[in-house]
Scaffold this active site. Structure first.
Site, PDB file in Angstrom:
ATOM      1  N   SER A 180      -0.259  -7.646   7.043  1.00  0.00           N
ATOM      2  CA  SER A 180      -0.012  -9.251   6.951  1.00  0.00           C
ATOM      3  C   SER A 180       0.454  -9.929   7.896  1.00  0.00           C
ATOM      4  CB  SER A 180       0.277  -9.772   5.633  1.00  0.00           C
ATOM      5  OG  SER A 180       1.443  -8.885   5.123  1.00  0.00           O
ATOM      6  N   HIS A 208      -6.073  -7.694   3.053  1.00  0.00           N
ATOM      7  CA  HIS A 208      -6.704  -8.612   4.163  1.00  0.00           C
ATOM      8  C   HIS A 208      -7.914  -8.228   4.644  1.00  0.00           C
ATOM      9  CE1 HIS A 208      -3.422 -11.476   4.449  1.00  0.00           C
ATOM     10  NE2 HIS A 208      -2.524 -10.661   4.258  1.00  0.00           N
ATOM     11  N   LYS A 237      -8.002 -13.640  -1.221  1.00  0.00           N
ATOM     12  CA  LYS A 237      -8.080 -13.866   0.268  1.00  0.00           C
ATOM     13  C   LYS A 237      -9.311 -14.126   0.598  1.00  0.00           C
ATOM     14  CE  LYS A 237      -3.442 -12.312   0.898  1.00  0.00           C
ATOM     15  NZ  LYS A 237      -2.788 -11.248   0.673  1.00  0.00           N
TER      16      LYS A 237
END
Ligand SMILES: *Cc1c(COP(=O)(O)O)cnc(C)c1O
Length: 389
Positions: A180, A208, A237
């Site tokens: 991240s 992610h 996300k």
């Protein structure tokens, strides 16, 4: 010492270290242009990579099921909280991740903590990448197994640590798929081949990468064509909603349903959020358009920043860290961006190593070329002004 007095001493230390944080209020929906604390800003720090958080199909799905099922789920999954929308979403996630089964958690954070605190046993060891997410670190802390940290995506170092695990009963390797803060991709193919050689199990946190990496956006596993033992992910996300999940074999899911405390003792997600997540996965599965746009934006930004003379870290992911170096300079840079109407945070130690303070940019499929060009123009002007490029 009075309670508040004691806390004010502690918070003063936070302030003195330059690490004090405060909230900023978003006054509009999560789009590239937002009103933040009343001022219009172009946001280059959101995790809404595919622009799905405000997508009309998701809003419609949530609204419909909200009217049908109400707001709260009213119980944990094992009591009164399990609905057909939880079941349907879990089937959809398993199909998307190409695993036998999946299990929802209320967040990715809780999925990591649930897996790591229940799966490895006393006498086992967890090898954890140095830059793994805080929820993995906390999961390791709660685990009865020992934890050994290896250098960030350093496969020689991982192998050295694997060679030292013979005294343990079992070995687990845990890694973020996409990191991240650095935007790096874990070399999962290599990790899995090492794991086979040293009889270790592999756990990947694809927070992610879900919706982003791989031809169909299935994540790091698809990107490398591999099948880790445990895949963890989040819906908060690229999927644009809320909640976390674990995908893997039927027996793994049955185990977690019976042993993961963050599953057992947590109220189930709202059914309306499950329905919106289901709609999001349908959109992600049906078309590559958003992902193509996303990567076209990523390339445009990274190439141009590097050409200007900036040090841009990471692999090809929507997380784009631009190294500034000095923490004070990074803060000044972020303030100047904000004056120009761009919202992107400065990240400083201890989140990142000393000397590597940075502006952490993220880009989404919804950013227009005008918005990206404007960002580049601002980076050029501020870089010149601060004698950086
Ligand atoms: C954001 C994130 C999480 C936490 O997911 P939530 O659903 O927001 O709780 C876990 N792991 C990684 C790597 C993340 O980036």
């Amino acid at each position: 010492m009075e309670f508040d007095e004691w806390l004010s001493v502690r918070i003063d230390q936070t302030k003195a270290a330059g690490l004090h944080r405060k909230l900023r209020t978003m006054n509009t929906a999560p789009l590239p242009k937002m009103l933040i604390d009343g001022k219009e800003q172009i946001v280059f720090s959101s995790n809404n990579y595919l622009g799905l958080a405000y997508n009309c199909h998701l809003v419609y799905a949530a609204e419909t099921i909200l009217h049908e099922f109400g707001v709260g789920s009213s119980g944990s999954r094992l009591t009164t909280g399990h609905t057909e929308w939880h079941r349907r979403l879990e089937e959809k996630i398993a199909q998307f991740k190409q695993t036998e089964a999946a299990l929802l958690f209320s967040s990715g954070f809780l999925a990591n903590v649930g897996v790591l605190s229940s799966l490895p046993e006393n006498g086992d060891v967890i090898l954890s990448d140095q830059l793994n997410h805080a929820s993995i670190i906390d999961g390791c802390r709660l685990s009865k197994a020992s934890t050994v940290v290896y250098k960030h995506i350093d496969m020689d170092n991982l192998e050295e640590k694997l060679k030292e695990t013979s005294n343990f009963k079992r070995c687990f390797i845990v890694t973020d798929g996409v990191f991240s803060m650095d935007g790096t991709i874990a070399p999962l193919k290599y990790i899995i081949s090492l794991a086979k050689r040293y009889h270790a199990y592999v756990i990947v946190d694809d927070a992610h990468a879900t919706g982003v990496l791989g031809e169909k956006g299935r994540g790091t596993s698809e990107y490398f064509g591999v099948h880790p033992d445990v895949v963890i992910g989040t819906l908060s996300k690229a999927v644009g909603t809320d909640g976390g999940f674990v995908a893997g074999s039927q027996i793994l899911i049955d185990f977690l349903l019976n042993h993961a405390r963050t599953f057992i003792f947590q109220t189930a997600m709202p059914p309306a959020i499950c329905a919106a997540s289901y709609a999001a996965l349908e959109i992600i599965g049906e078309s590559d358009e958003k992902r193509r746009q996303l990567f076209s934006n990523v390339k445009r930004l990274k190439t141009n920043l590097a050409e200007m003379g900036y040090v841009v870290k990471g692999h090809l992911t929507p997380i784009i860290p631009v190294i500034i170096g000095d923490p004070k300079k990074a803060v000044i840079f972020a303030e100047k961006l904000q004056e120009k109407g761009i919202f992107a945070p400065a990240i400083r130690p201890p989140t990142v190593p000393v000397g590597e303070s940075r502006i952490r940019l993220t880009v989404t499929s919804d950013h227009s070329s005008n918005e990206i060009d404007y960002l580049l123009k601002c980076f050029y002007c501020i870089g010149k002004e601060l004698n950086m490029i």
